[in-house]
Design a protein around this motif. Structure first.
Motif, PDB file in Angstrom:
ATOM      1  N   TYR A   6       0.697  -1.128   0.036  1.00 34.87           N
ATOM      2  CA  TYR A   6       0.001  -0.057  -0.021  1.00 34.87           C
ATOM      3  C   TYR A   6       0.920   1.235   0.060  1.00 34.87           C
ATOM      4  CZ  TYR A   6      -4.298  -2.674   0.569  1.00 34.87           C
ATOM      5  OH  TYR A   6      -5.322  -3.766   0.430  1.00 34.87           O
ATOM      6  N   SER A   7       1.978   1.297   0.673  1.00 35.40           N
ATOM      7  CA  SER A   7       2.927   2.478   0.681  1.00 35.40           C
ATOM      8  C   SER A   7       3.482   2.661  -0.313  1.00 35.40           C
ATOM      9  CB  SER A   7       3.983   1.956   1.796  1.00 35.40           C
ATOM     10  OG  SER A   7       3.477   2.025   3.022  1.00 35.40           O
ATOM     11  N   ILE A   8       3.893   1.740  -1.262  1.00 28.51           N
ATOM     12  CA  ILE A   8       4.521   1.716  -2.698  1.00 28.51           C
ATOM     13  C   ILE A   8       3.451   2.143  -3.613  1.00 28.51           C
ATOM     14  CG2 ILE A   8       5.378   0.465  -4.452  1.00 28.51           C
ATOM     15  CD1 ILE A   8       6.926  -1.129  -2.534  1.00 28.51           C
ATOM     16  N   LEU A   9       2.284   1.651  -3.413  1.00 31.17           N
ATOM     17  CA  LEU A   9       1.115   2.094  -4.233  1.00 31.17           C
ATOM     18  C   LEU A   9       0.647   3.363  -4.235  1.00 31.17           C
ATOM     19  CD1 LEU A   9      -1.095   0.885  -6.399  1.00 31.17           C
ATOM     20  CD2 LEU A   9      -2.539   0.641  -4.414  1.00 31.17           C
ATOM     21  N   GLU A  65      13.225  16.584  -1.646  1.00 32.48           N
ATOM     22  CA  GLU A  65      13.331  15.157  -1.844  1.00 32.48           C
ATOM     23  C   GLU A  65      13.704  14.400  -0.653  1.00 32.48           C
ATOM     24  OE1 GLU A  65      15.655  14.567  -5.273  1.00 32.48           O
ATOM     25  OE2 GLU A  65      14.169  15.522  -6.768  1.00 32.48           O
ATOM     26  N   GLU A  66      14.705  15.002   0.135  1.00 31.79           N
ATOM     27  CA  GLU A  66      14.921  14.591   1.563  1.00 31.79           C
ATOM     28  C   GLU A  66      13.856  14.573   2.209  1.00 31.79           C
ATOM     29  OE1 GLU A  66      18.741  16.579   2.783  1.00 31.79           O
ATOM     30  OE2 GLU A  66      19.685  15.816   1.180  1.00 31.79           O
ATOM     31  N   GLN A  67      13.050  15.553   2.453  1.00 29.90           N
ATOM     32  CA  GLN A  67      11.922  15.865   3.231  1.00 29.90           C
ATOM     33  C   GLN A  67      10.969  14.607   3.043  1.00 29.90           C
ATOM     34  OE1 GLN A  67      10.626  19.994   2.654  1.00 29.90           O
ATOM     35  NE2 GLN A  67      12.042  20.757   4.175  1.00 29.90           N
ATOM     36  N   ILE A  68      10.708  14.433   1.545  1.00 34.86           N
ATOM     37  CA  ILE A  68       9.865  13.484   1.089  1.00 34.86           C
ATOM     38  C   ILE A  68      10.247  11.933   1.837  1.00 34.86           C
ATOM     39  CG2 ILE A  68       9.056  12.023  -1.083  1.00 34.86           C
ATOM     40  CD1 ILE A  68       9.007  14.829  -2.083  1.00 34.86           C
ATOM     41  N   LEU A  72       8.269   9.686   4.209  1.00 34.98           N
ATOM     42  CA  LEU A  72       7.735   8.101   3.821  1.00 34.98           C
ATOM     43  C   LEU A  72       8.278   7.159   4.655  1.00 34.98           C
ATOM     44  CD1 LEU A  72       8.032   8.526  -0.124  1.00 34.98           C
ATOM     45  CD2 LEU A  72       5.949   8.282   1.306  1.00 34.98           C
ATOM     46  N   GLU A  73       9.612   7.610   5.204  1.00 39.36           N
ATOM     47  CA  GLU A  73       9.961   6.747   6.144  1.00 39.36           C
ATOM     48  C   GLU A  73       9.648   6.586   7.774  1.00 39.36           C
ATOM     49  OE1 GLU A  73      14.339   6.583   8.396  1.00 39.36           O
ATOM     50  OE2 GLU A  73      14.461   6.874   6.275  1.00 39.36           O
ATOM     51  N   GLN A  77       1.922   4.087   8.428  1.00 37.82           N
ATOM     52  CA  GLN A  77       1.068   3.763   7.215  1.00 37.82           C
ATOM     53  C   GLN A  77       0.596   2.485   7.309  1.00 37.82           C
ATOM     54  OE1 GLN A  77       4.028   4.028   3.739  1.00 37.82           O
ATOM     55  NE2 GLN A  77       5.060   5.535   4.973  1.00 37.82           N
ATOM     56  N   SER A  78      -0.041   2.266   8.570  1.00 34.20           N
ATOM     57  CA  SER A  78      -0.627   0.844   8.792  1.00 34.20           C
ATOM     58  C   SER A  78      -2.004   0.782   8.375  1.00 34.20           C
ATOM     59  CB  SER A  78      -0.427   0.524  10.432  1.00 34.20           C
ATOM     60  OG  SER A  78      -1.044   1.560  11.005  1.00 34.20           O
ATOM     61  N   ASN A  79      -2.719   2.005   8.029  1.00 32.28           N
ATOM     62  CA  ASN A  79      -4.083   1.746   7.791  1.00 32.28           C
ATOM     63  C   ASN A  79      -4.228   3.027   6.648  1.00 32.28           C
ATOM     64  OD1 ASN A  79      -5.111   4.179   8.931  1.00 32.28           O
ATOM     65  ND2 ASN A  79      -4.693   3.273  11.096  1.00 32.28           N
ATOM     66  N   GLU A  80      -5.670   2.825   6.049  1.00 35.16           N
ATOM     67  CA  GLU A  80      -6.035   3.663   4.900  1.00 35.16           C
ATOM     68  C   GLU A  80      -6.064   5.253   5.499  1.00 35.16           C
ATOM     69  OE1 GLU A  80      -9.937   4.371   2.583  1.00 35.16           O
ATOM     70  OE2 GLU A  80      -9.387   2.424   3.002  1.00 35.16           O
ATOM     71  N   GLU A  81      -6.469   5.504   6.769  1.00 35.53           N
ATOM     72  CA  GLU A  81      -6.617   6.874   7.418  1.00 35.53           C
ATOM     73  C   GLU A  81      -4.944   7.312   7.428  1.00 35.53           C
ATOM     74  OE1 GLU A  81      -7.584  10.493   8.500  1.00 35.53           O
ATOM     75  OE2 GLU A  81      -8.895   8.988   7.421  1.00 35.53           O
ATOM     76  N   GLU A  82      -4.071   6.650   7.806  1.00 38.47           N
ATOM     77  CA  GLU A  82      -2.725   7.118   8.098  1.00 38.47           C
ATOM     78  C   GLU A  82      -2.038   7.381   6.621  1.00 38.47           C
ATOM     79  OE1 GLU A  82      -1.206   4.776  12.012  1.00 38.47           O
ATOM     80  OE2 GLU A  82      -0.904   3.961  10.167  1.00 38.47           O
ATOM     81  N   LEU A  83      -2.545   6.580   5.326  1.00 32.74           N
ATOM     82  CA  LEU A  83      -2.132   6.791   4.096  1.00 32.74           C
ATOM     83  C   LEU A  83      -2.692   8.172   3.602  1.00 32.74           C
ATOM     84  CD1 LEU A  83      -2.305   3.051   2.575  1.00 32.74           C
ATOM     85  CD2 LEU A  83      -0.176   4.630   3.463  1.00 32.74           C
ATOM     86  N   ARG A  84      -3.999   8.388   3.923  1.00 35.98           N
ATOM     87  CA  ARG A  84      -4.577   9.656   3.437  1.00 35.98           C
ATOM     88  C   ARG A  84      -3.921  10.924   3.842  1.00 35.98           C
ATOM     89  NH1 ARG A  84      -9.861   7.551   2.512  1.00 35.98           N
ATOM     90  NH2 ARG A  84     -10.054   7.084   4.870  1.00 35.98           N
ATOM     91  N   VAL A  85      -3.534  10.839   5.309  1.00 36.66           N
ATOM     92  CA  VAL A  85      -2.936  11.839   6.103  1.00 36.66           C
ATOM     93  C   VAL A  85      -1.595  12.021   5.297  1.00 36.66           C
ATOM     94  CG1 VAL A  85      -1.821  12.700   8.264  1.00 36.66           C
ATOM     95  CG2 VAL A  85      -4.111  11.638   8.221  1.00 36.66           C
ATOM     96  N   LEU A  86      -0.849  10.800   5.210  1.00 38.57           N
ATOM     97  CA  LEU A  86       0.566  10.695   4.544  1.00 38.57           C
ATOM     98  C   LEU A  86       0.308  11.770   2.966  1.00 38.57           C
ATOM     99  CD1 LEU A  86       3.443  10.045   4.137  1.00 38.57           C
ATOM    100  CD2 LEU A  86       2.607   7.836   3.475  1.00 38.57           C
TER     101      LEU A  86
END
Length: 143
Positions: A6-9, A65-68, A72-73, A77-86
């Motif tokens: 999901y993170s890569i996607l 790019e370093e900030q990105i 990402l690191e 990123q364990s659920n959909e909401e965290e991915l939305r916030v990311l």
């Protein structure tokens, strides 16, 4: 494994629309540098300036790019909401990279001769994109 997928996607979805805009951008410093040189038949002076701007752009965007990378690191990123916030935190960083790129495209457009600029206008029209105005001044600074 699913979390990593999901993170890569998410990362690829965010970058898949990176260059999609109504503006007719050149993308100097990208993979099409040789195409830009050939299409506009840049002279030696224009090439020197473009190469310097490519280096400036890379240096400017390295910080973002370093900030990105840190985002990402370190961002959960364990659920959909965290991915939305990311994704929301990623948007302004992406916007800064796009804005920087546009500034350097405008710098290059500012040194094109009339024939080269007309070629640019024609290509933008064919691609149904809005041409950028070239920057005459060297004073424009990236974010």
């Amino acid at each position: 494994m699913k979390l990593k997928y999901y993170s890569i996607l998410l990362f690829f979805i965010c970058f898949s629309s990176f260059g999609q805009t109504d503006d007719c951008t050149l993308g100097i410093g990208g993979k099409d540098t040789e195409t830009i040189i050939n299409v506009f038949q840049l002279d030696d002076e224009q090439l020197v300036k473009m190469e310097a701007w490519i280096q400036e752009l890379k240096k400017t965007n390295e910080v973002i790019e370093e900030q990105i990378d840190v985002l990402l690191e370190k961002h959960p990123q364990s659920n959909e909401e965290e991915l939305r916030v990311l994704a929301e935190k990623f948007k302004p960083l992406r916007a800064r990279i796009i804005a920087n790129s546009k500034i350097y495209d405008q710098k290059l457009l500012g040194i094109l001769n009339e024939k080269q600029y007309q070629r640019y206008i024609t290509l933008c029209t064919e691609a149904m994109r809005r041409p950028l105005k070239g920057l005459i001044s060297e004073d424009a600074q990236p974010e």
